[in-house]
Design a protein around this motif. Structure first.
Motif, PDB file in Angstrom:
ATOM      1  N   TRP B  49       0.840  -1.215   0.000  1.00 25.89           N
ATOM      2  CA  TRP B  49       0.000   0.000   0.000  1.00 25.89           C
ATOM      3  C   TRP B  49       0.867   1.255   0.000  1.00 25.89           C
ATOM      4  O   TRP B  49       0.534   2.237  -0.640  1.00 25.89           O
ATOM      5  CB  TRP B  49      -0.952   0.015   1.204  1.00 25.89           C
ATOM      6  CG  TRP B  49      -2.206  -0.779   0.996  1.00 25.89           C
ATOM      7  CD1 TRP B  49      -2.408  -1.750   0.058  1.00 25.89           C
ATOM      8  CD2 TRP B  49      -3.432  -0.660   1.725  1.00 25.89           C
ATOM      9  NE1 TRP B  49      -3.680  -2.250   0.168  1.00 25.89           N
ATOM     10  CE2 TRP B  49      -4.331  -1.605   1.175  1.00 25.89           C
ATOM     11  CE3 TRP B  49      -3.848   0.128   2.787  1.00 25.89           C
ATOM     12  CZ2 TRP B  49      -5.630  -1.761   1.665  1.00 25.89           C
ATOM     13  CZ3 TRP B  49      -5.141  -0.025   3.275  1.00 25.89           C
ATOM     14  CH2 TRP B  49      -6.023  -0.969   2.708  1.00 25.89           C
ATOM     15  N   GLN B  74      -8.990   6.929  -7.527  1.00 26.84           N
ATOM     16  CA  GLN B  74     -10.036   5.980  -7.899  1.00 26.84           C
ATOM     17  C   GLN B  74     -10.496   6.176  -9.336  1.00 26.84           C
ATOM     18  O   GLN B  74      -9.883   6.932 -10.088  1.00 26.84           O
ATOM     19  CB  GLN B  74     -11.175   6.089  -6.896  1.00 26.84           C
ATOM     20  CG  GLN B  74     -10.666   5.694  -5.507  1.00 26.84           C
ATOM     21  CD  GLN B  74     -11.743   5.507  -4.486  1.00 26.84           C
ATOM     22  OE1 GLN B  74     -12.848   5.984  -4.662  1.00 26.84           O
ATOM     23  NE2 GLN B  74     -11.431   4.813  -3.421  1.00 26.84           N
ATOM     24  N   TYR B 101     -11.869  -0.273 -12.013  1.00 28.71           N
ATOM     25  CA  TYR B 101     -10.779  -0.784 -11.176  1.00 28.71           C
ATOM     26  C   TYR B 101     -10.806  -2.304 -11.271  1.00 28.71           C
ATOM     27  O   TYR B 101     -11.867  -2.918 -11.222  1.00 28.71           O
ATOM     28  CB  TYR B 101     -11.026  -0.335  -9.742  1.00 28.71           C
ATOM     29  CG  TYR B 101     -10.042  -0.820  -8.714  1.00 28.71           C
ATOM     30  CD1 TYR B 101      -8.814  -0.193  -8.570  1.00 28.71           C
ATOM     31  CD2 TYR B 101     -10.356  -1.875  -7.860  1.00 28.71           C
ATOM     32  CE1 TYR B 101      -7.910  -0.611  -7.603  1.00 28.71           C
ATOM     33  CE2 TYR B 101      -9.458  -2.301  -6.891  1.00 28.71           C
ATOM     34  CZ  TYR B 101      -8.237  -1.661  -6.764  1.00 28.71           C
ATOM     35  OH  TYR B 101      -7.349  -2.076  -5.791  1.00 28.71           O
ATOM     36  N   TYR B 103     -10.528  -5.581  -9.721  1.00 27.49           N
ATOM     37  CA  TYR B 103     -10.480  -6.185  -8.388  1.00 27.49           C
ATOM     38  C   TYR B 103      -9.738  -7.518  -8.431  1.00 27.49           C
ATOM     39  O   TYR B 103      -9.715  -8.197  -9.457  1.00 27.49           O
ATOM     40  CB  TYR B 103     -11.896  -6.413  -7.855  1.00 27.49           C
ATOM     41  CG  TYR B 103     -12.530  -5.132  -7.374  1.00 27.49           C
ATOM     42  CD1 TYR B 103     -12.233  -4.636  -6.117  1.00 27.49           C
ATOM     43  CD2 TYR B 103     -13.413  -4.428  -8.176  1.00 27.49           C
ATOM     44  CE1 TYR B 103     -12.796  -3.453  -5.670  1.00 27.49           C
ATOM     45  CE2 TYR B 103     -13.983  -3.249  -7.732  1.00 27.49           C
ATOM     46  CZ  TYR B 103     -13.668  -2.768  -6.485  1.00 27.49           C
ATOM     47  OH  TYR B 103     -14.223  -1.602  -6.045  1.00 27.49           O
ATOM     48  N   GLU B 142     -10.912  -8.502  -0.906  1.00 26.07           N
ATOM     49  CA  GLU B 142     -10.031  -7.352  -1.144  1.00 26.07           C
ATOM     50  C   GLU B 142     -10.601  -6.149  -0.413  1.00 26.07           C
ATOM     51  O   GLU B 142     -11.768  -5.804  -0.582  1.00 26.07           O
ATOM     52  CB  GLU B 142      -9.889  -7.032  -2.634  1.00 26.07           C
ATOM     53  CG  GLU B 142      -8.981  -5.806  -2.801  1.00 26.07           C
ATOM     54  CD  GLU B 142      -8.656  -5.429  -4.239  1.00 26.07           C
ATOM     55  OE1 GLU B 142      -9.124  -6.083  -5.170  1.00 26.07           O
ATOM     56  OE2 GLU B 142      -7.900  -4.442  -4.383  1.00 26.07           O
ATOM     57  N   ARG B 144     -10.671  -2.272  -0.100  1.00 23.69           N
ATOM     58  CA  ARG B 144     -10.325  -1.125  -0.930  1.00 23.69           C
ATOM     59  C   ARG B 144     -10.809   0.153  -0.246  1.00 23.69           C
ATOM     60  O   ARG B 144     -11.999   0.294   0.031  1.00 23.69           O
ATOM     61  CB  ARG B 144     -10.987  -1.269  -2.297  1.00 23.69           C
ATOM     62  CG  ARG B 144     -10.510  -0.209  -3.239  1.00 23.69           C
ATOM     63  CD  ARG B 144     -11.207  -0.303  -4.574  1.00 23.69           C
ATOM     64  NE  ARG B 144     -10.739   0.786  -5.389  1.00 23.69           N
ATOM     65  CZ  ARG B 144     -11.490   1.404  -6.291  1.00 23.69           C
ATOM     66  NH1 ARG B 144     -12.723   1.010  -6.499  1.00 23.69           N
ATOM     67  NH2 ARG B 144     -10.998   2.389  -6.985  1.00 23.69           N
TER      68      ARG B 144
END
Lengths: 168, 455
Positions: B49, B74, B101, B103, B142, B144
């Protein structure tokens, strides 16, 4: 469990705390009447955080604790915008949240209202404008009522909701 | 060697990549033409991250990274802009065309995706969770985030240290005092001053009240998420009383603006009375809650984070201590003298995190008794000197790290790593043996911050 029931019987109802009793009584009476008139007995609120520090959310959660117990006034926080009459909006409308806030608003059935809570949505909190902030919220949604404070305490939120009910 | 943080600073000639470990830190200078670095994620998976954020913020290429997707930026974020670079000065962004996005998804016969958030059913902050499900079983999750990203790092640049305080104390409402203490330590480093013991005690007292409020809320909400609402009523009453105590002491229910260099009056008798009542209530609560088998059936063995995984993902705070890692920034002579003892559990499940919180609540009460003192010390602050400063504090969620560079009297670079930033990255590990209905319970047992994580 028996210990718990004993304790409960001993403690009784604590919601009517002396220092709050008078103001609560007044608010309760007024809210009850206008909720009945406008919303067939119960007002459903969808809380949306558009980028706050979590203090406003903590105070809205505190509205459910035994001292305030908002639900006895017929005001509920609901899980879906489709069940809501009102959107209670906190936070600075971040760039990343803006489309989601608008989507949530679109999902609320009409007639619908927006109440902003805390200083953030009006850009009155100490945060300053950056690339990632889209506040004030009034540029994106029509706000009927604003509850100021950083954060407003639970009683102020209750009073704010009452003022909103008087307004409409 | 525990990984703590990795972030970038822009200098006039180069970018500086700082990597902080518990025992030392590393500095790497890279050129501004095609800036690129090597990933550290093979050893420290929680670095990912930090590296993805660095790419979004500064445009630094992570050469051999296994994940190069944007993190903070985003779907509608304009492409190829890097807001933390000094030459970026825009205050308003135009929405770019929607770019989906990608995933992390597990695919296969009968496997389906469940998307949760960013707006959740309860009164909580926004974040997104994407599950790959085989029936009820969670195959993968996940996490997010960065929906509440406000650009605080950029907001603080160019400000004098004094003017930054109101913003820093509002980074995460639940951890305001902890952020203020980190700020205080940096302030004192910059003025080359020592804090008098009495003020240190007052600030430590406020930090423990904050922890008490937060833990009390959690020990109510965790059972509530397992369908046991009576615990929430009970604990939220105690939590409200603690919050009122905070207000009595600081004039603010969350302690915004409370950590100052002036001591003020404390009603010690009244405070002790509250502590005694709280202690009794907690004893009752523990006695009651430990005795409910259907609740512990949900808590035990749910959401396990093993010691090995917790170490690998460099977890901090309550999450780490529930998995058997002995870390706490309060393990120092000052706190040990005032009754601190570390609360540890081994099993790493929801039950362990619940028990750690209960244990810490009791320890906080004990410490607060030692911190109480009537005193009116005032520290006259000296002039702030330029330099690079760092500080740590143990917030109610875990270890908080802050770094501030001051140049020409104003903030050149601000960086904070919330404990949640580490722990969010370990949440997907906890899900692997459980069903989706356990997710709210597991999430609440960690009770991480979104605002602090997103900055």
């Amino acid at each position: 469990m028996i210990k718990f029931w004993n304790k409960r019987a001993k403690l009784g109802v604590i919601t009517e705390k002396p220092e709050l009793e008078e103001s609560l009584k007044k608010i309760r009476k007024e809210i009850k009447e206008s909720v009945k008139k406008h919303f067939a007995g119960s007002l459903a609120i969808r809380m949306v955080d558009s980028g706050s520090c979590n203090a406003c959310e903590a105070e809205c959660n505190a509205l459910s604790n035994p001292y305030f117990d908002l639900e006895r006034l017929g005001i509920y926080f609901v899980a879906s915008p489709r069940h809501a009459d009102v959107m209670l909006l906190s936070g600075v409308m971040t760039f990343n949240m803006t489309p989601h806030v608008k989507e949530a608003y679109a999902q609320i059935p009409s007639p619908k209202w927006v109440i902003s809570v805390g200083d953030c949505p009006m850009m009155q909190a100490p945060y300053e404008r950056t690339y990632a902030i889209n506040a004030p919220v009034t540029e994106h949604l029509q706000v009927t009522h604003h509850i100021a404070g950083c954060p407003p305490n639970p009683l102020e939120i209750m009073e704010g909701l009452l003022e909103f009910l008087r307004k409409i | 060697m525990r990984f703590i943080a990795r972030f970038c600073k822009e200098k006039s000639e180069c970018f500086e990549i700082i990597t902080i470990y518990d025992e030392h830190s590393e500095k790497e200078e890279i050129s501004k033409e095609n800036p690129s670095i090597k990933t550290i994620t093979k050893k420290n998976p929680a670095g990912i991250w930090f590296e993805r954020k660095m790419h979004d913020d500064f445009g630094i290429i992570i050469k051999d990274a296994f994940d190069k997707r944007p993190l903070v930026h985003q779907e509608r974020f304009p492409k190829d802009i890097h807001p933390l670079r000094k030459d970026f000065t825009q205050h308003k962004l135009q929405e770019a065309p929607y770019l989906p996005y990608k995933y992390e998804e597990i695919r296969g016969d009968g496997v389906f995706q469940v998307a949760v958030g960013p707006i959740h059913a309860g009164i909580i902050e926004p974040g997104h969770f994407q599950f790959s499900q085989a029936g009820e079983n969670m195959l993968h999750l996940e996490v997010r985030h960065f929906y509440t990203h406000k650009g605080i790092e950029k907001m603080l640049e160019g400000k004098r240290l004094e003017d930054a305080k109101p913003i820093i104390e509002r980074i995460s409402g639940n951890e305001s005092i902890a952020y203020q203490i980190c700020y205080r330590d940096i302030y004192l480093q910059a003025t080359k001053q020592e804090l008098p013991l009495s003020l240190q005690k007052r600030h430590a007292l406020l930090l423990e009240i904050e922890r008490t409020i937060h833990h009390l809320t959690d020990v109510g909400f965790i059972p509530n998420d397992a369908g046991f609402g009576a615990a929430l009523s009970f604990a939220s009453k105690l939590s409200e009383e603690a919050r009122r105590k905070m207000r009595e002491l600081t004039g603010h229910r969350f302690g915004f603006g409370a950590v100052s260099f002036e001591n003020s009056f404390i009603d010690i008798d009244g405070f002790n009375e509250w502590l005694n009542d709280l202690e009794k209530s907690l004893d009752f609560f523990e006695d009651w809650i430990m005795d409910i088998p259907s609740l512990w059936d949900r808590f035990d063995t749910t959401g396990i984070l093993s010691l090995k995984q917790a170490v690998k993902y460099a977890s901090v705070g309550v999450v780490a201590r529930a998995s058997g890692i002995k870390i706490d920034r309060r393990a120092n002579p000052f706190y040990l003298e005032h009754g601190f003892r570390m609360v540890n559990e081994e099993s790493g499940d929801v039950g362990a995190r619940f028990k750690v919180r209960l244990g810490e609540l009791k320890n906080s009460i004990e410490m607060m008794r030692h911190f109480l003192e009537e005193d009116d010390t005032v520290l006259e602050v000296a002039k702030i000197c330029d330099g690079e400063y760092q500080s740590f504090c143990e917030s109610s969620m875990g270890e908080l790290f802050m770094s501030i560079d001051i140049k020409d009297g104003v903030i050149e670079r601000f960086f904070a790593r919330d404990p949640s930033f580490m722990n969010w990255q370990a949440v997907h590990i906890m899900m692997q043996k459980d069903i989706i209905a356990d997710f709210p319970l597991i999430n609440k047992s960690c009770d991480l911050s979104y605002a602090g994580n997103d900055l």
